[in-house]
Enzyme design. Structure first.
Site, mmCIF file in Angstrom:
data_model
loop_
_atom_site.group_PDB
_atom_site.id
_atom_site.type_symbol
_atom_site.label_atom_id
_atom_site.label_comp_id
_atom_site.label_asym_id
_atom_site.label_seq_id
_atom_site.Cartn_x
_atom_site.Cartn_y
_atom_site.Cartn_z
ATOM 1 C CB THR A 1 -10.805 -6.703 8.206
ATOM 2 O OG1 THR A 1 -10.396 -5.893 6.985
ATOM 3 C CG2 THR A 1 -10.806 -8.533 7.731
ATOM 4 C CB THR B 1 -19.782 -1.104 -15.190
ATOM 5 O OG1 THR B 1 -20.793 -0.990 -16.052
ATOM 6 C CG2 THR B 1 -18.279 -0.473 -14.606
ATOM 7 C CG ASP C 1 -1.990 -0.661 1.388
ATOM 8 O OD1 ASP C 1 -2.613 -1.922 -0.061
ATOM 9 O OD2 ASP C 1 -2.759 -1.726 1.773
ATOM 10 C CG ASP D 1 -7.364 -5.445 -2.851
ATOM 11 O OD1 ASP D 1 -8.734 -5.674 -2.648
ATOM 12 O OD2 ASP D 1 -6.888 -5.376 -1.222
ATOM 13 C CG LEU D 2 -7.863 -3.530 -8.885
ATOM 14 C CD1 LEU D 2 -7.878 -3.136 -10.411
ATOM 15 C CD2 LEU D 2 -7.235 -2.085 -8.603
ATOM 16 C CE LYS D 3 -11.218 -4.335 -0.058
ATOM 17 N NZ LYS D 3 -9.352 -4.443 0.061
ATOM 18 C CE LYS E 1 -4.136 -6.230 0.020
ATOM 19 N NZ LYS E 1 -4.765 -4.988 -0.702
ATOM 20 N N PRO F 1 -23.380 -5.247 -13.149
ATOM 21 C CG PRO F 1 -25.180 -6.711 -12.845
ATOM 22 C CD PRO F 1 -24.625 -5.312 -13.079
ATOM 23 N NE ARG G 1 -2.437 -0.151 8.016
ATOM 24 C CZ ARG G 1 -3.237 0.007 8.434
ATOM 25 N NH1 ARG G 1 -3.696 1.414 8.662
ATOM 26 N NH2 ARG G 1 -4.991 -0.790 7.910
HETATM 27 O O1 C5P Z 1 -2.257 -2.615 7.101
HETATM 28 P P1 C5P Z 1 -2.596 -3.517 6.839
HETATM 29 O O2 C5P Z 1 -2.481 -5.242 7.114
HETATM 30 O O3 C5P Z 1 -4.006 -3.219 7.597
HETATM 31 O O4 C5P Z 1 -3.528 -3.810 5.599
HETATM 32 C C1 C5P Z 1 -4.935 -4.583 4.963
HETATM 33 C C2 C5P Z 1 -5.236 -4.326 4.044
HETATM 34 O O5 C5P Z 1 -6.018 -5.533 2.957
HETATM 35 C C3 C5P Z 1 -5.204 -3.586 3.016
HETATM 36 O O6 C5P Z 1 -4.345 -3.824 2.299
HETATM 37 C C4 C5P Z 1 -6.605 -3.186 2.475
HETATM 38 O O7 C5P Z 1 -6.901 -2.652 1.626
HETATM 39 C C5 C5P Z 1 -6.774 -4.926 2.574
HETATM 40 N N1 C5P Z 1 -8.102 -5.519 2.866
HETATM 41 C C6 C5P Z 1 -8.638 -5.395 4.194
HETATM 42 N N2 C5P Z 1 -10.047 -5.649 4.446
HETATM 43 C C7 C5P Z 1 -10.752 -6.707 3.288
HETATM 44 C C8 C5P Z 1 -10.201 -6.459 2.029
HETATM 45 C C9 C5P Z 1 -8.714 -6.073 2.332
HETATM 46 O O8 C5P Z 1 -7.728 -4.441 4.764
HETATM 47 N N3 C5P Z 1 -11.946 -6.361 3.578
#
Ligand code: C5P
Length: 238
Positions: free
Chosen positions: A130, A71, A13, A62-64, A35, A69, A221
């Site tokens: 999360t 698009t 990130d 990870d572009l979520k 990622k 549908p 992080r």
């Molecule tokens: O720094 P940290 O360990 O919190 O990073 C978690 C990574 O996982 C981030 O890049 C975040 O975008 C990703 N993520 C998340 N929860 C999700 C999906 C992806 O924290 N449900």
């Protein structure tokens, strides 16, 4: 090549492609999947995926995606041919969106097979972020707990042909129980006991997440912001 921490995905990130590649070079002997999220993708572009692949590593893109549908299917079609090993969309986009996304990923795969490439990315659905709590869900009028909501979305995702889900450590055991051993579970929100939770709300340690049945854990992080990321990774697994 098997690496020591093959179930770990490190989240790159950062807006700086050069810094991301330095992190890949620093850790590529210990892990094999990195990622690429929205920040890095928007600043470095799709070429960053190829550069990470050239370092001998795989990419979880990870572009979520969450949109109508057609698009989302278009976005999946475009990203399935970038060389990514795993892609994701939001399960909350619903059945039609997930099914169209799956069709698009399969179409790219069959095209690539004809060209002799044949890399089939895993298509993963995000359940409940999360960073959200039960109270956050209630504010959006969802009266279910985060766990109930994540399990319900995981069941729908499997039914729509998704290869697996992104879910917090708190839902892994229930999803594994309901959906069996072959459904991939990717788990962010993982924190060693000594680390700051930052903006993550439903956290657990890497050991707890893997013991509960996660296939992959995503750590950002606690490793990437450490003064010595390679040592932080080793310390986390001590
Ligand atoms: O720094 P940290 O360990 O919190 O990073 C978690 C990574 O996982 C981030 O890049 C975040 O975008 C990703 N993520 C998340 N929860 C999700 C999906 C992806 O924290 N449900």
């Amino acid at each position: 090549m098997q690496r020591k921490f093959d179930s770990v995905i490190i989240a790159l990130d950062t807006p700086d492609g050069q810094r991301a590649l330095e992190m890949v070079r620093l850790l590529k002997n210990k892990i094999s999947i990195f990622k690429v999220g929205l920040e890095l993708f928007c600043s470095a572009g799709p070429s960053i995926i190829k550069k990470i692949n050239e370092e001998g590593c795989k990419v979880f893109l990870d572009l979520k995606f969450l949109d109508i549908p057609t698009t989302v299917a278009g976005a999946v079609r475009a990203s399935a041919s970038t060389g990514a090993f795993m892609l994701n969309i939001h399960a909350s986009g619903g059945r039609e969106m997930m099914m169209k996304a799956k069709e698009a990923a399969n179409a790219v795969f069959f095209d690539e097979i004809k060209k002799g490439v044949g890399l089939k990315p895993l298509l993963i659905a995000v359940t409940v972020l999360t960073s959200l709590s039960d109270r956050d869900l209630l504010e959006t009028n969802i009266e279910k707990s985060t766990r109930e909501q994540a399990v319900a979305l995981a069941k729908l995702a499997k039914d729509c042909g998704m290869d697996g889900v992104v879910a917090s450590p708190k839902e892994i055991a229930a999803i594994r129980r309901e959906l069996g051993p072959d459904f991939v579970i990717v788990t962010p929100g993982v924190r060693p006991s000594w680390a700051d939770a930052n903006d993550q709300k439903r956290v657990a340690t890497p050991g707890e997440a893997l013991a509960a049945g996660a296939d992959y854990i995503v750590i950002g992080r606690p490793v990437t912001a450490a003064s010595d990321p390679a040592k932080a990774l080793e310390d986390i697994f001590e």
